[in-house]
Design an enzyme around this catalytic site. Structure first.
Site, PDB file in Angstrom:
ATOM      1  N   ASP A 102     -15.714   8.353   8.661  1.00 50.65           N
ATOM      2  CA  ASP A 102     -14.509   7.596   8.649  1.00 50.65           C
ATOM      3  C   ASP A 102     -13.232   8.518   8.783  1.00 50.65           C
ATOM      4  OD1 ASP A 102     -14.483   4.504   7.114  1.00 50.65           O
ATOM      5  OD2 ASP A 102     -12.607   5.689   6.559  1.00 50.65           O
ATOM      6  N   ARG A 139       0.670  -1.179   0.113  1.00 53.06           N
ATOM      7  CA  ARG A 139       0.138   0.041  -0.122  1.00 53.06           C
ATOM      8  C   ARG A 139       0.738   1.398   0.053  1.00 53.06           C
ATOM      9  NH1 ARG A 139      -5.413  -1.138   3.665  1.00 53.06           N
ATOM     10  NH2 ARG A 139      -5.997  -3.093   2.703  1.00 53.06           N
TER      11      ARG A 139
END
Length: 281
Positions: A154, A44
């Site tokens: 979030d 990532r």
């Protein structure tokens, strides 16, 4: 602890680098990576190193720890937080919402007014809060006469942006029952659809770190926090669920993910079945 995790990778990534990033994520978000996520972290964040032309993970760690790297720190956290979702995931929760939960809320509304508040905590790219909004529209013909709002939060700012935009691929929208799909989405370019305005306006998308200050006061009738706490240690979970209980109305509902449970974590909720809990204290 300085050996590289793998010697044949594009970027040098030592065990010390991984420990630094895991500690950073834990401190900033409460998420505990554990010792087995090195490959995930590398995959990532290697994209960030390429984009910034940074030659190694050691240099990247030094950068995000510096005042100059404060903006990149947000990108780091975005990259490392997991975002896996779909419309009507674990559909039994939406069935319970449409049936028992809304029925009880209607009963209370005779004395408390037509107010409805729902929180999607860890909303990812928005499929969960939009599934909630669709459920409300289908189950409440008089929805327009209610003061109904859904808060969707979030930690990943990109997910919040995407959720607020409400644009999805036609394939992802196939998770919505066919008989109501056309009522809820409109074409939005090749291979794309957008959630209709009357549903989007029910939801407020906000960036929120669950480990930080919560600006909202509540109370909420229901909280969805599904497949979020599996990344937290037990002590963090205890704090989190206690804070949820404080924001729920008496008898309010909490929905958690299929791989999560509250056993040994809190006694403020009663399990009703299939990861549906009622606040009792």
């Amino acid at each position: 602890m300085t050996n590289a995790v793998a010697d044949d990778r594009e970027f040098t990534f030592s065990a010390d680098d991984y420990a630094f990033l895991a500690k950073l994520l834990k401190e900033k978000t409460g998420i505990d990576l554990g010792p087995s996520k090195q490959n995930m972290v590398y995959a990532r964040l290697a994209k960030r190193l390429r984009k910034l032309h940074i030659p190694s993970f050691r240099a990247y760690c030094d950068f995000i720890a510096s005042p100059e790297g404060i903006d990149e720190l947000g990108a780091t956290l975005n990259a490392l937080t997991t975002n896996l979702t779909k419309f009507f995931r674990e559909n039994h929760h939406f069935e319970h919402l449409a049936g028992q939960a809304l029925s009880e809320i209607r009963t209370r509304s005779t004395t408390q007014g037509r107010r409805l508040r729902i929180w999607s905590a860890g909303c990812s790219s928005g499929e969960e809060p939009y599934s909630i909004a669709i459920t409300l529209r289908q189950s409440m013909p008089d929805l327009a006469q209610w003061d109904a709002k859904i808060l969707a939060t979030d930690i990943d700012t990109e997910m919040v942006r995407r959720g607020n935009e409400g644009v999805y691929s036609t394939e992802s929208a196939e998770g919505v029952p066919a008989d109501i799909r056309d009522k809820c989405f409109e074409p939005h370019g090749p291979g794309k659809v957008r959630v209709r305005q009357e549903l989007r306006q029910l939801i407020a998308f906000k960036h929120l770190n669950l480990m930080s200050h919560w600006p909202m006061k509540g109370p909420f009738d229901l909280i969805f926090c599904r497949n979020v706490v599996i990344y937290f240690d037990k002590d963090t979970q205890r704090v989190l669920f206690d804070r949820y209980a404080n924001l729920l109305v008496p008898g309010g509902f909490l929905y958690i993910g299929h791989s999560e449970n509250l056993f040994g974590i809190t006694e403020r909720f009663k399990l009703l079945g299939r990861n549906i809990h009622r606040k009792i204290a």
